[in-house]
Design an enzyme around this catalytic site. Structure first.
Site, mmCIF file in Angstrom:
data_model
loop_
_atom_site.group_PDB
_atom_site.id
_atom_site.type_symbol
_atom_site.label_atom_id
_atom_site.label_comp_id
_atom_site.label_asym_id
_atom_site.label_seq_id
_atom_site.Cartn_x
_atom_site.Cartn_y
_atom_site.Cartn_z
ATOM 1 N N GLU A 128 3.120 -6.095 -11.127
ATOM 2 C CA GLU A 128 4.277 -6.227 -10.254
ATOM 3 C C GLU A 128 4.493 -7.721 -10.012
ATOM 4 O O GLU A 128 3.568 -8.424 -9.620
ATOM 5 C CB GLU A 128 4.010 -5.528 -8.923
ATOM 6 C CG GLU A 128 5.195 -5.606 -8.007
ATOM 7 C CD GLU A 128 5.009 -4.787 -6.738
ATOM 8 O OE1 GLU A 128 3.962 -4.945 -6.093
ATOM 9 O OE2 GLU A 128 5.917 -4.011 -6.413
ATOM 10 N N CYS B 185 9.928 -3.486 -3.757
ATOM 11 C CA CYS B 185 8.954 -2.699 -4.529
ATOM 12 C C CYS B 185 9.637 -1.832 -5.571
ATOM 13 O O CYS B 185 9.051 -1.505 -6.586
ATOM 14 C CB CYS B 185 8.061 -1.885 -3.607
ATOM 15 S SG CYS B 185 8.952 -0.998 -2.337
ATOM 16 N N GLU C 104 3.221 3.497 0.644
ATOM 17 C CA GLU C 104 4.320 3.007 -0.198
ATOM 18 C C GLU C 104 3.856 1.708 -0.812
ATOM 19 O O GLU C 104 3.852 0.668 -0.147
ATOM 20 C CB GLU C 104 5.579 2.759 0.648
ATOM 21 C CG GLU C 104 6.226 3.997 1.204
ATOM 22 C CD GLU C 104 6.833 4.893 0.142
ATOM 23 O OE1 GLU C 104 6.857 4.506 -1.053
ATOM 24 O OE2 GLU C 104 7.260 5.991 0.510
ATOM 25 N N LYS D 96 2.511 -2.656 13.361
ATOM 26 C CA LYS D 96 1.862 -3.933 13.059
ATOM 27 C C LYS D 96 2.643 -4.562 11.906
ATOM 28 O O LYS D 96 2.424 -4.251 10.740
ATOM 29 C CB LYS D 96 0.399 -3.679 12.661
ATOM 30 C CG LYS D 96 -0.557 -4.827 12.916
ATOM 31 C CD LYS D 96 -0.229 -6.116 12.218
ATOM 32 C CE LYS D 96 -0.652 -6.130 10.767
ATOM 33 N NZ LYS D 96 -0.164 -7.364 10.066
HETATM 34 P P1 ADP Z 1 1.050 -8.639 0.565
HETATM 35 O O1 ADP Z 1 -0.118 -8.970 -0.315
HETATM 36 O O2 ADP Z 1 2.280 -8.365 -0.171
HETATM 37 O O3 ADP Z 1 1.202 -9.555 1.753
HETATM 38 P P2 ADP Z 1 -0.442 -6.756 2.088
HETATM 39 O O4 ADP Z 1 -0.789 -5.386 1.643
HETATM 40 O O5 ADP Z 1 -1.523 -7.753 2.187
HETATM 41 O O6 ADP Z 1 0.728 -7.218 1.156
HETATM 42 O O7 ADP Z 1 0.283 -6.717 3.506
HETATM 43 C C1 ADP Z 1 1.079 -5.663 3.965
HETATM 44 C C2 ADP Z 1 0.730 -5.390 5.412
HETATM 45 O O8 ADP Z 1 -0.617 -4.942 5.459
HETATM 46 C C3 ADP Z 1 0.803 -6.599 6.335
HETATM 47 O O9 ADP Z 1 1.238 -6.186 7.623
HETATM 48 C C4 ADP Z 1 -0.639 -7.048 6.397
HETATM 49 O O10 ADP Z 1 -0.958 -7.771 7.576
HETATM 50 C C5 ADP Z 1 -1.353 -5.717 6.384
HETATM 51 N N1 ADP Z 1 -2.749 -5.793 5.930
HETATM 52 C C6 ADP Z 1 -3.293 -6.630 5.035
HETATM 53 N N2 ADP Z 1 -4.622 -6.398 4.900
HETATM 54 C C7 ADP Z 1 -4.913 -5.371 5.737
HETATM 55 C C8 ADP Z 1 -6.117 -4.652 6.047
HETATM 56 N N3 ADP Z 1 -7.273 -4.957 5.490
HETATM 57 N N4 ADP Z 1 -6.039 -3.647 6.942
HETATM 58 C C9 ADP Z 1 -4.856 -3.319 7.524
HETATM 59 N N5 ADP Z 1 -3.694 -3.963 7.276
HETATM 60 C C10 ADP Z 1 -3.713 -4.964 6.378
#
Ligand code: ADP
Length: 470
Positions: free
Chosen positions: A374, A283, A249, A174
């Site tokens: 960060e 990161c 990570e 995903k």
């Molecule tokens: P950023 O804030 O840097 O965009 P995220 O942690 O939100 O980082 O996003 C990293 C990945 O995690 C993306 O693929 C995002 O779609 C996914 N993601 C964000 N929220 C969720 C969630 N609640 N459950 C599963 N995956 C998530």
């Protein structure tokens, strides 16, 4: 004309069950980009079902056979580098040198795990005396869910996919909703290269819709996540409830420590690269510069001179998402008085995109937000220190523990500090961190390891078989 990208499930493109699409943006111009399938639980279920059928046949192949397919995938990535760079550029605005580096790294992951899986990831015989034959074997989990972020989209995907596939797992990936194109194209290339249908599926969609559905799906037996601390914490909760193994990570606020006896020329280059490489959206970026007081001002002058030569759109790209752009500008607004930079571009082509001026703050307070959070942008802060003890205290004065860099002419000091710093990897005098070197965090930077042999074992579970022979 906007192109629509469907999911990649069971070896072919499949439209979203909901019929809904997500828009994207070119961050270099803020013009609309392609649309992507807005996936949800129904699409995730289709992908997990395909993986669940596919993994056993894939796992039954010998490591040499799986390795051959991984090599073919690496060949396909190399052959189609231009397409992958074009797709990645369209939704990240990255500059060509950075794009090339990420594609090269992606190839390297597949080549490395194609080779090592033939020699590692193997069990052993346990001697218990005559009349007994006992041995261990590493087995895949089955279906692995891989959730990746937008900063290094193809590269982060390959980092998890290569070892997971090498060990005989099937994967449902995903990618970030902002940067899905390269991962989708990779899956298409992998199919053409001979990866059986269903072994690698890509479901696109947002975190709350597609990501949560993937983490919650009962068919998923292991998760790998790269992204923010907030999402990592959420997924750790879900995985805890399901007793699901998970690699996290997460972020970092990594120090680079420079002593007066260091090769300052190289240390300056390293500090500038930390800010400029992928515009600091890495990161492991070491953008907290701790400098021995006697060379502090000289270092800052040299860094500022180099930073002011960086050109937007040539040497560095924009920030990749609007939210991140706003977040970095907010951090900058809260910290007046940079030595250089400190805001957005207000004229020229860079003003159209999500470009932030490369920024250096000198002598910040260790408690300042800009020194602790960060940033994920082109921002370097400096903190002077007087001696080794103070340098170590400042380095470890962080919630994170991903990477640290030490520069000193005294190698014993470098290694002494490397042993004491609380971080998952420490580079002394520019020691390289590559595909071979395990990568992961201490503290809030996460747990589990990617890269190196360690990652191969992350995607395998150990079984013991013991037979009485009489
Ligand atoms: P950023 O804030 O840097 O965009 P995220 O942690 O939100 O980082 O996003 C990293 C990945 O995690 C993306 O693929 C995002 O779609 C996914 N993601 C964000 N929220 C969720 C969630 N609640 N459950 C599963 N995956 C998530």
């Amino acid at each position: 004309m906007t192109t629509r990208h469907e999911h990649w499930i069971d070896g072919r493109s499949q439209p979203p069950a909901s019929g809904a699409w997500m828009p994207t943006l070119d961050p270099a111009t803020r013009e609309p980009g392609d649309d992507f399938a807005a996936g949800g639980p129904a699409d995730v279920s289709r992908a997990v079902a395909a993986s669940d059928v596919a993994w056993r046949g894939w796992a039954a192949r010998s490591p040499a056979e799986r390795g051959a397919v991984l090599h073919a995938i690496a060949d396909a990535i190399e052959t189609d580098t231009d397409t992958l760079m074009r797709l990645e550029r369209a939704c990240t605005g990255k500059v060509p040198a950075q794009l090339r580096l990420e594609v090269d790294m992606s190839v390297a992951y597949f080549r490395y795990y194609a080779g090592v899986v033939r020699a590692a990831g193997q069990g052993s015989v346990i001697e218990q005396g005559a009349g007994v034959h006992t041995y261990t074997r590493y087995e895949p989990y089955g279906v692995v869910g891989v959730i990746t972020p937008w900063n290094l989209p193809l590269n982060q995907a390959c980092r998890s996919l290569a070892p997971a596939l090498a060990m005989g797992n099937a994967v449902v990936a995903k990618p970030s909703e902002f940067t899905s194109a390269s991962t989708l194209h990779l899956a298409r290339l992998a199919s053409r290269a001979g990866l059986p249908d269903g072994v690698l599926n890509v479901v696109t969609g947002t975190g709350p819709q597609a990501g949560e559905a993937l983490a919650a799906h009962p068919g998923v037996r292991r998760l790998a996540f790269t992204g923010s601390v907030a999402t990592g914490r959420y997924l750790a909760g879900v995985a805890g409830g399901r007793l699901l193994p998970l690699t996290l990570e997460l972020g970092g606020r990594s120090p680079i420590m420079v002593f007066a006896d260091a090769d300052l020329e190289r240390a300056v280059t390293a500090a500038v690269a930390a800010l400029a490489a992928n515009v600091g959206q890495v990161c492991s970026a070491t953008t907290r510069l701790l400098v021995e007081e006697s060379v502090h001002d000289e270092m800052v002058d040299r860094i500022v001179a180099a930073v002011e030569r960086l050109r937007p759109g040539v040497d560095f790209g924009p920030l990749i998402t609007e939210a991140q752009y706003r977040r970095v500008l907010d951090l900058l607004a809260g910290q007046p008085g940079p030595v250089t930079g400190g805001g957005p571009y207000t004229d020229g082509p860079a003003a159209r995109g999500l470009y932030v001026r490369p920024t250096v703050y000198a002598r910040v307070e260790p408690t300042a937000r800009i020194a602790r959070e960060e940033v994920f942008g082109p921002v370097l802060v400096t903190l002077p220190f007087r001696d080794e003890a103070e340098a170590l205290a400042l380095a470890d004065d962080s919630d994170y523990g991903l990477v640290a860099a030490v520069w000193s002419g005294d190698l014993a000091r470098g290694l002494r500090l490397a042993e004491r710093i609380e971080a998952g990897q420490v580079a002394v005098n520019g020691g390289p961190l590559t595909v071979e070197t395990p990568f992961g965090g201490y503290r809030r930077s996460g747990y589990g390891r990617e890269k190196g042999l360690a990652a191969l074992y992350e995607y395998a579970q150990l079984k013991t078989v013991s037979a009485a022979l009489r």
